[in-house]
Design a protein around this motif. Structure first.
Motif, PDB file in Angstrom:
ATOM      1  N   LEU A   1     -15.796  70.515  53.061  1.00 59.96           N
ATOM      2  CA  LEU A   1     -16.043  71.954  53.155  1.00 59.96           C
ATOM      3  C   LEU A   1     -17.455  72.222  53.668  1.00 59.96           C
ATOM      4  O   LEU A   1     -17.680  73.161  54.433  1.00 59.96           O
ATOM      5  N   TYR A   2     -18.390  71.354  53.269  1.00 54.62           N
ATOM      6  CA  TYR A   2     -19.753  71.492  53.773  1.00 54.62           C
ATOM      7  C   TYR A   2     -19.773  71.332  55.294  1.00 54.62           C
ATOM      8  O   TYR A   2     -20.344  72.159  56.016  1.00 54.62           O
ATOM      9  N   VAL A   3     -19.114  70.287  55.783  1.00 60.05           N
ATOM     10  CA  VAL A   3     -19.088  70.018  57.225  1.00 60.05           C
ATOM     11  C   VAL A   3     -18.367  71.153  57.972  1.00 60.05           C
ATOM     12  O   VAL A   3     -18.825  71.619  59.022  1.00 60.05           O
ATOM     13  N   LEU A   4     -17.263  71.615  57.425  1.00 60.40           N
ATOM     14  CA  LEU A   4     -16.484  72.664  58.098  1.00 60.40           C
ATOM     15  C   LEU A   4     -17.254  73.984  58.165  1.00 60.40           C
ATOM     16  O   LEU A   4     -17.128  74.735  59.133  1.00 60.40           O
ATOM     17  N   GLN A   5     -18.077  74.249  57.143  1.00 62.01           N
ATOM     18  CA  GLN A   5     -18.916  75.454  57.178  1.00 62.01           C
ATOM     19  C   GLN A   5     -20.057  75.296  58.169  1.00 62.01           C
ATOM     20  O   GLN A   5     -20.360  76.183  58.949  1.00 62.01           O
ATOM     21  N   ARG A   6     -20.685  74.101  58.110  1.00 61.07           N
ATOM     22  CA  ARG A   6     -21.798  73.819  59.005  1.00 61.07           C
ATOM     23  C   ARG A   6     -21.361  73.973  60.460  1.00 61.07           C
ATOM     24  O   ARG A   6     -22.071  74.528  61.290  1.00 61.07           O
ATOM     25  N   ASP A   7     -20.147  73.514  60.765  1.00 57.26           N
ATOM     26  CA  ASP A   7     -19.658  73.568  62.140  1.00 57.26           C
ATOM     27  C   ASP A   7     -18.994  74.913  62.471  1.00 57.26           C
ATOM     28  O   ASP A   7     -18.349  75.050  63.513  1.00 57.26           O
ATOM     29  N   ASN A   8     -19.117  75.891  61.563  1.00 53.58           N
ATOM     30  CA  ASN A   8     -18.536  77.219  61.779  1.00 53.58           C
ATOM     31  C   ASN A   8     -17.044  77.201  62.071  1.00 53.58           C
ATOM     32  O   ASN A   8     -16.547  77.962  62.885  1.00 53.58           O
ATOM     33  N   ILE A   9     -16.341  76.324  61.378  1.00 53.01           N
ATOM     34  CA  ILE A   9     -14.883  76.314  61.509  1.00 53.01           C
ATOM     35  C   ILE A   9     -14.273  77.057  60.322  1.00 53.01           C
ATOM     36  O   ILE A   9     -13.328  77.813  60.472  1.00 53.01           O
ATOM     37  N   LEU A  10     -14.853  76.871  59.138  1.00 55.58           N
ATOM     38  CA  LEU A  10     -14.415  77.643  57.975  1.00 55.58           C
ATOM     39  C   LEU A  10     -15.523  78.588  57.540  1.00 55.58           C
ATOM     40  O   LEU A  10     -16.707  78.262  57.604  1.00 55.58           O
ATOM     41  N   LYS A  11     -15.088  79.773  57.097  1.00 56.62           N
ATOM     42  CA  LYS A  11     -16.027  80.749  56.552  1.00 56.62           C
ATOM     43  C   LYS A  11     -15.575  81.052  55.128  1.00 56.62           C
ATOM     44  O   LYS A  11     -14.382  81.265  54.886  1.00 56.62           O
ATOM     45  N   ARG A  12     -16.532  81.055  54.198  1.00 55.14           N
ATOM     46  CA  ARG A  12     -16.164  81.334  52.811  1.00 55.14           C
ATOM     47  C   ARG A  12     -15.766  82.800  52.641  1.00 55.14           C
ATOM     48  O   ARG A  12     -16.398  83.686  53.216  1.00 55.14           O
ATOM     49  N   LEU A  13     -14.721  83.045  51.868  1.00 59.26           N
ATOM     50  CA  LEU A  13     -14.295  84.416  51.559  1.00 59.26           C
ATOM     51  C   LEU A  13     -14.805  84.739  50.155  1.00 59.26           C
ATOM     52  O   LEU A  13     -14.245  84.271  49.159  1.00 59.26           O
ATOM     53  N   HIS A  14     -15.900  85.520  50.101  1.00 65.13           N
ATOM     54  CA  HIS A  14     -16.609  85.685  48.835  1.00 65.13           C
ATOM     55  C   HIS A  14     -15.830  86.450  47.787  1.00 65.13           C
ATOM     56  O   HIS A  14     -16.102  86.349  46.594  1.00 65.13           O
TER      57      HIS A  14
END
Ligand code: GTP
Ligand code: SPV
Ligand code: MN
Length: 630
Positions: free
Chosen positions: A59-72
């Motif tokens: 999840l860290y990598v996917l966020q860093r690469d802007n593939i996943l965005k957290r839904l707060h």
């Protein structure tokens, strides 16, 4: 024989294993990994253990690469937006490669294009794969995902090992299947399906990505090599193209294994239904084409207070007759990859209660308060909240340039364990006992709300002659009536004629208790184009009737097409009966059915040709004489 270090030597370089240990993999798996690492040349290798630590890393990598965005707004929920060119299964580039064409598809009449699968000979396939996979993972990490379809260690389960250069695929496979070290242990030196997947974008990139979503739609291929027990997928990261345990293993390869080993791999939901008045409980399976209501039915919230539904699975069933002749089903999956649009607290409250934690949403719209939106949620978003469409329009409204807020095939990927009505036996290794098989599709005209087959053979014929309006789950244009036998048209692993013979063969064993077979249609429309039946939770009324028929209650009357409920035998209490035209809903207009019969003749003749079992042709002729009265 253990490797000397956790570094894989390839000519002129080496590939570091950055997570996990090659030495812990069974020899056959290690060889599979090594061979394909040499071919695809990733920078690094990550061997999945299925742990929480690993998931945090992904999840860290996917966020860093802007593939996943957290839904707060929710707990551990994520949004992915794909390249708009990678949004669904691509059926025309999905192949099965065998030495004999006829093992895979029937010979069509007069060179007609086969609608029952795409075949390629192994030599051409090898060329296609060689054009794609060498060096395809350069600069990326190759993940090794050991996964089990079905509960880990169950005698009915099958194991696959997927190699992929997509962390999104790993995060999704982690939800949809059981992955990691426990699978490696269960596998031991046993057989596994070799699955190779690449997004097809080695680094450095030579093109600009859309939404940071690597894919190569022009080079896309989804290839099945059943004779080598292999699946190779290139160029897409979407759903059935890339989560290889699902359609590729559990349906296409699964159906081949089922044919060989005497069981069935089907595009079916599995549900439990209990009548709390009579204390009876039964299990049923239902096959509807993609985006035609399986998830909704599997999680139904019944409108009849004495009916209780429990969910075993929403997409795939593996079934076999046990040694007592009872048909049993397991759900090989571990999660739901469900259609988002249309899902709401009104239509499917149990799905809504499932998806608010640990869920990956793909191609839905987002809201300014950190939530999600799609068509069907209009009444459920807080006042003043802005919608950002899946294509990025920041202040989307129904009259915006983007036609829909969410893509029609946008999906949620969510753990089955979170479903509030999950059946207690959903992971039972021997499977749940099945007493009814239901087919269905989107039929705007002519097809009754429900009808029952006269016997097994007639039921198999009903499955074979299924048609449905196309949906957005694949590349087809919506609103065209397509033949979709057994809801398996895109998923047959072998010749459909032999598949029919396989279904028919279960009647040859006198020990088998053959379940009754039904056909339902929630989608009949009136002259104004409105659905005639309320659908969703009210579909329990039809299932209650099916339950009565399982017990042979005298509640059915014959029509030329099959047996429909006797007037008054469907519980309609609580519905506005003035609004319901039950007579038309149950009717079987002969002019409609004459056309339908002609379409089925043409389809069987052209598409199944010499491979059609004679008893299925006889069923069609019998239907014709019942309809024409001749
Ligand atoms: P796949 O995951 O693609 O295999 O699809 P599925 O068969 O699970 O389809 P799903 O249950 O997600 O349904 C897709 C669409 O059908 C949604 O837009 C639903 O709103 C609609 N739908 C489901 N059940 C009913 C019903 O009883 N009546 C009507 N009118 N629409 C329904
Ligand atoms: C279907 O299309 O039937 C699905 C979605 O269930 S996918 O997994 O993408 O095939
Ligand atoms: Mn499906």
């Amino acid at each position: 024989e253990k490797p000397k270090s956790n570094i894989l030597l390839v000519p002129k370089s080496s590939i570091r294993v950055i997570y996990g240990d090659l030495g812990f993999l069974p020899k056959k798996v290690r060889h599979f990994v090594e061979e394909h690492a040499r071919l695809c040349k990733p920078d690094t290798i990550h061997i999945c253990d299925g742990s929480e630590r690993e998931n945090d890393l992904l999840l860290y990598v996917l966020q860093r690469d802007n593939i996943l965005k957290r839904l707060h707004k929710f707990e551990n929920c994520w949004l992915a937006k794909t390249d708009p060119a990678d949004v669904a299964r691509v059926e025309r580039l999905t192949y099965i490669s065998t030495h004999e064409e006829r093992d895979t598809i029937p010979h069509t009449k007069n060179g007609a294009r086969c609608q029952l699968g795409n075949w390629m000979n192994p030599e051409d396939m090898e060329q296609e794969l060689n054009m794609r996979f060498p060096n395809c993972m350069k600069g990326r990490t190759m993940f090794v995902i050991p996964y089990s379809m079905g509960p880990v260690g169950s005698p009915l389960s099958k194991i696959g090992v997927q190699l992929t250069d997509s962390a999104y695929v790993v995060a999704s496979m982690r939800i949809m299947t059981r992955i990691g070290s426990k699978v490696v242990e269960a596998l031991g030196s046993g057989p596994f399906v070799k699955c190779l997947h690449s997004v097809g974008r080695p680094l450095p990139l030579t093109v600009k990505l859309h939404n940071n979503w690597p894919c190569d739609p022009k080079m896309l291929i989804v290839a099945h090599l059943p004779e080598k027990n292999e699946i190779c997928s290139y160029g897409s990261s979407y759903g059935g193209n890339a989560l290889l345990g699902k359609k590729c293993l559990a349906l296409r390869i699964g159906s081949i294994l089922g044919h060989r080993e005497g069981w069935l791999a089907e595009h079916m939901l599995i549900l439990g239904i209990e009548n709390t008045k009579t204390k009876e409980k039964r299990y049923m399976v239902a096959a509807f084409p993609s985006a035609c209501g399986k998830t909704n039915m599997a999680m139904m919230k019944p409108t009849l207070p004495h009916i209780k539904i429990t969910c075993v699975g929403d997409d795939i069933a593996w079934m076999r007759f046990d040694d007592k002749g009872q048909l049993r089903a397991i759900n090989p999956e571990n999660g739901f990859f469900g259609v988002a649009p249309g899902t709401s607290h009104k239509t499917n409250p149990h799905a809504m209660d499932t998806i608010h934690k640990n869920t990956i949403f793909t191609n839905v719209a987002e809201t300014s308060d950190g939530g999600v939106f799609w068509e069907g949620l209009e009444d459920e978003i807080p006042e003043g909240v802005k919608i950002k469409s899946w294509l990025g329009d920041d202040d989307w409204s129904p009259d915006s340039r983007d036609k829909t807020a969410a893509h029609p095939n946008s999906r949620f990927c969510t753990p089955a364990s979170q479903c509030p009505i999950l059946d207690p036996a959903w992971e039972s290794p021997e499977g749940v006992p099945i007493d009814a098989i239901i087919f269905g599709g989107r039929r705007p005209a002519g097809v009754p709300l429900v009808f029952e087959s006269f016997n097994w053979e007639h039921g198999v014929f009903i499955g074979a002659s299924m048609r449905s309006e196309a949906t957005a789950a694949a590349e087809h244009k919506a609103k065209v009536l397509m033949h979709d036998p057994f809801a398996m048209r895109p998923f047959f692993g072998y010749n459909f004629g032999e598949y029919l013979a396989h279904w028919l063969s279960f009647a040859e064993n006198p020990k088998n208790k053959l379940p009754k077979i039904f056909h339902v249609n929630w989608f009949r429309k009136n002259k104004d184009g409105k659905f005639m039946w309320p659908g969703f939770g009210d579909n329990c009324r039809v299932l209650e009737w099916v339950m009565k028929r399982i017990k042979d209650e005298n509640v059915a009357q014959k029509t030329p097409v099959g047996s429909v409920p006797k007037p008054g035998s469907l519980d309609l209490s609580g519905l506005d009966e003035k609004e319901l035209d039950m007579e038309t809903l149950m009717s079987t207009p002969s002019d409609f059915w004459e056309n339908e019969i002609n379409a089925i003749y043409k389809y069987f003749d052209e598409q199944v040709n010499d491979d059609l079992p004679s008893s299925i042709m006889k069923q069609l002729k019998d239907l014709e004489s019942r309809v024409t009265g001749g």
